[in-house]
Motif scaffolding. Structure first.
Motif, short mmCIF file in Angstrom:
data_model
loop_
_atom_site.label_atom_id
_atom_site.label_comp_id
_atom_site.label_asym_id
_atom_site.label_seq_id
_atom_site.Cartn_x
_atom_site.Cartn_y
_atom_site.Cartn_z
N GLU A 194 91.91 -103.41 10.16
CA GLU A 194 92.28 -104.59 9.35
C GLU A 194 91.13 -105.01 8.45
N ARG A 195 89.89 -104.82 8.95
CA ARG A 195 88.72 -105.15 8.10
C ARG A 195 88.66 -104.22 6.89
N LEU A 196 89.01 -102.94 7.11
CA LEU A 196 89.08 -102.02 5.98
C LEU A 196 90.15 -102.49 4.99
N ARG A 197 91.29 -102.88 5.50
CA ARG A 197 92.37 -103.33 4.62
C ARG A 197 91.96 -104.56 3.81
N GLU A 198 91.31 -105.51 4.49
CA GLU A 198 90.87 -106.73 3.79
C GLU A 198 89.83 -106.40 2.72
N ASP A 199 88.87 -105.54 3.06
CA ASP A 199 87.84 -105.19 2.08
C ASP A 199 88.44 -104.37 0.93
N ARG A 200 89.43 -103.56 1.23
CA ARG A 200 90.12 -102.83 0.16
C ARG A 200 90.78 -103.81 -0.81
N HIS A 201 91.38 -104.88 -0.28
CA HIS A 201 92.01 -105.89 -1.16
C HIS A 201 90.97 -106.54 -2.06
N LEU A 202 89.81 -106.84 -1.47
CA LEU A 202 88.76 -107.45 -2.27
C LEU A 202 88.29 -106.52 -3.38
N CYS A 203 88.34 -105.21 -3.10
CA CYS A 203 87.90 -104.24 -4.10
C CYS A 203 88.97 -104.03 -5.18
N ALA A 204 90.23 -103.99 -4.76
CA ALA A 204 91.31 -103.66 -5.70
C ALA A 204 91.84 -104.87 -6.45
N HIS A 205 91.62 -106.08 -5.89
CA HIS A 205 92.17 -107.29 -6.50
C HIS A 205 91.06 -108.32 -6.65
N ALA A 218 85.97 -115.27 -4.53
CA ALA A 218 85.74 -116.62 -5.07
C ALA A 218 84.99 -116.56 -6.40
N GLU A 219 85.26 -117.54 -7.23
CA GLU A 219 84.54 -117.70 -8.50
C GLU A 219 84.68 -116.48 -9.40
N ALA A 220 85.73 -115.68 -9.17
CA ALA A 220 86.01 -114.50 -10.00
C ALA A 220 84.90 -113.46 -9.95
N ASP A 221 84.03 -113.56 -8.94
CA ASP A 221 82.98 -112.55 -8.79
C ASP A 221 83.58 -111.28 -8.18
N LEU A 222 83.18 -110.16 -8.73
CA LEU A 222 83.66 -108.91 -8.16
C LEU A 222 82.99 -108.66 -6.81
N PHE A 223 83.80 -108.24 -5.88
CA PHE A 223 83.28 -107.91 -4.54
C PHE A 223 82.50 -106.60 -4.63
N GLU A 224 81.29 -106.61 -4.14
CA GLU A 224 80.44 -105.42 -4.17
C GLU A 224 80.10 -105.03 -2.73
N PRO A 225 80.87 -104.08 -2.14
CA PRO A 225 80.55 -103.67 -0.77
C PRO A 225 79.24 -102.90 -0.73
N SER A 226 78.54 -103.03 0.36
CA SER A 226 77.29 -102.29 0.51
C SER A 226 77.61 -100.85 0.90
N PRO A 227 76.69 -99.91 0.61
CA PRO A 227 76.92 -98.52 1.04
C PRO A 227 77.12 -98.40 2.54
N GLU A 228 76.38 -99.23 3.29
CA GLU A 228 76.52 -99.16 4.75
C GLU A 228 77.92 -99.59 5.20
N LEU A 229 78.45 -100.64 4.55
CA LEU A 229 79.79 -101.11 4.92
C LEU A 229 80.84 -100.05 4.59
N VAL A 230 80.74 -99.45 3.42
CA VAL A 230 81.71 -98.43 3.01
C VAL A 230 81.65 -97.24 3.97
#
Length: 469
Positions: free
Chosen positions: A117-128, A133-145
């Motif tokens: 589910e955490r992957l799904r949520e982070d995918r949403h942040l990346c794709a949408h 918040a504040e229209a900032d693009l989500f930037e996952p860290s290499p470790e998280l990916v």
């Protein structure tokens, strides 16, 4: 599925690719690896989710082919939406696939679902981007990916599509069908291959407990007449899934210790099949079961399962006395319930004393035929002697047909002795019934036995010798 995660920093992603089962899932996941290596981390998470969703659908197709109703229902909705181009419905199904895979097909366990589910949520942040918040693009860290990539493979993409609770529905239909084997050894192999090899460990434990409940409590009701299939099925769990047996064993001990009085005959039969449980029971439970056996009255017997306990040393003397006291009606019912070896002496004795041709045929059908395939050579010797010792038996119209059918069920090693065959043959010659028993005698010669020179009847010294004598 494995519920743990691995330190993603020590996993080579190229090696991880080799662990993915489904070829098309590997193609999708390769996109995620390429994006990760190129520094496109948001794209890597998006591709990882696509690979995961695709792989779950592929696993559903495998489970559906094995008869999993939950997988089939999900796929029907998925395929209908695909054919209709219903994007909204497909998005809805995709959004709920992890919940469905956890609650319905049980392809994913609940701990694994949390990670996914955490992957799904982070995918949403990346794709949408609107999700952040504040229209900032989500930037996952290499470790998280990297962690998400490792989890996707370890928890889903590398795993067999193991069956979940569907095993119970499949077994329920199967065990009642004519396709379920009846031979003991074949049941062991069949249940292992069909129900244990591709089932999650938790469901193996549940499966074993359900089988035990059937034997001890009679639920579900439709399994009541199937104990000869249920017992070896539980033996399969014990012998072929030993890692699950300690938990099942403990659950069964609790079941027996808390069993209702009306089910104690079932417990006695269960202990006869699984004697290792006896010393693990509470002292009060053992006392109650022993008293149930000691107080059994032949004329009042209604639950014939209790007689299976005759093989248990603690119950044997009392139950042999019960068997000795059975009248014909109760004896017939006992043999029909389970043709126990200890019932054979009473059964062949009753048959030997048949008082008429019709009673002889009824006794053979009711008391002898149920033992087909279970008799050894000595017991078949007793049967041949019982036939020739009573004119109501050897002269009854159906005896030759019934006897031939029974003999054909015996293994070559368990056929009657030559001495018993000789006695049978000489009697048939004296009584001039060679023609009636010609098929029986031909069968008895099929393993090399040669009839002795016949003793001519006392009133006819010219009686012809048959079968080349």
């Amino acid at each position: 599925m494995d519920s743990g995660t691995v330190d993603s920093g020590f996993v080579d992603l190229d090696i991880l690719l080799t662990r993915i089962r489904h070829p098309q899932s590997k193609v999708h996941f390769l996109d995620a690896v390429k994006a990760y290596k190129a520094g496109a981390l948001r794209g890597a998470l998006t591709s990882a989710w696509v690979a995961l969703a695709y792989d779950l659908i592929a696993k559903y197709r495998e489970l559906s082919a094995m008869g999993d109703a939950a997988a089939t229902a999900f796929l029907q909705s998925w395929d209908n939406a695909t054919a209709a181009g219903d994007i909204a419905k497909l998005l809805q199904l995709e959004a709920g696939i992890l919940e469905d895979a956890t609650a319905n097909t049980q392809v994913v366990n609940r701990i694994a679902r949390t990670h996914l589910e955490r992957l799904r949520e982070d995918r949403h942040l990346c794709a949408h981007p609107a999700f952040s918040a504040e229209a900032d693009l989500f930037e996952p860290s290499p470790e998280l990916v990297r962690l998400h990539l490792v989890n996707a493979v370890n928890l889903v993409l590398s795993q067999e599509p193991l069956q979940g609770k569907a095993i119970f529905d499949l077994y329920d239909v199967d065990v009642q069908s004519p396709g379920f084997p009846t031979a003991y050894e074949r049941i062991l192999d069949y249940v292992e291959q069909r129900y244990l090899a591709r089932v999650r460990a938790q469901n193996v434990r549940n499966f074993g407990t359900v089988l035990a409940k059937s034997l001890l409590k009679g639920v579900p009701a439709q399994w009541e007449p199937l104990h000869r299939k249920i017992i070896p099925s539980l033996v399969t769990v014990r012998d072929r899934a030993p890692q699950a047996w300690p938990d099942i064993f403990a659950a069964i001990v609790r079941l027996i210790d808390n069993l209702e009085p009306g089910n104690r005959p079932r417990a006695i039969a269960f202990i006869a099949a699984f004697p290792d449980f006896w010393p693990q029971l509470q002292e009060a439970t053992r006392t109650a079961l022993q008293a149930t056996v000691n107080n059994a009255v032949p004329a009042a017997l209604t639950d014939y399962r209790i007689l299976a306990g005759v093989t248990v040393p603690q119950f044997r003397a009392a139950l042999l006395a019960v068997i000795a006291g059975l009248d014909r009606e109760h004896l017939v019912n006992a043999v029909a319930s389970q043709p126990l070896a200890d019932l054979w002496p009473r059964a062949v004795e009753e048959y030997q004393g048949s008082g008429s041709w019709r009673r002889s045929e009824a006794n053979f059908s009711d008391l002898i035929t149920p033992f087909a395939g279970r008799l050894n050579g000595q017991q078949l010797d007793q049967l041949l002697d019982a036939v020739i010792d009573n004119g109501q038996n050897w002269d009854a119209a159906e005896t030759d047909t019934l006897l031939l059918a029974l003999l054909r069920n015996a293994t070559p090693a368990d056929r009657p002795s030559h001495d018993a065959r000789n006695r049978f043959y000489q009697h048939i010659v004296r009584m001039r019934r060679i023609d009636k028993y010609e098929d029986v005698l031909t069968f008895l010669q099929s393993d090399g036995w040669v009839p002795p020179p016949p003793e001519p009847p006392a009133d006819d010294e010219s009686w012809p010798r048959r079968f080349g004598q």
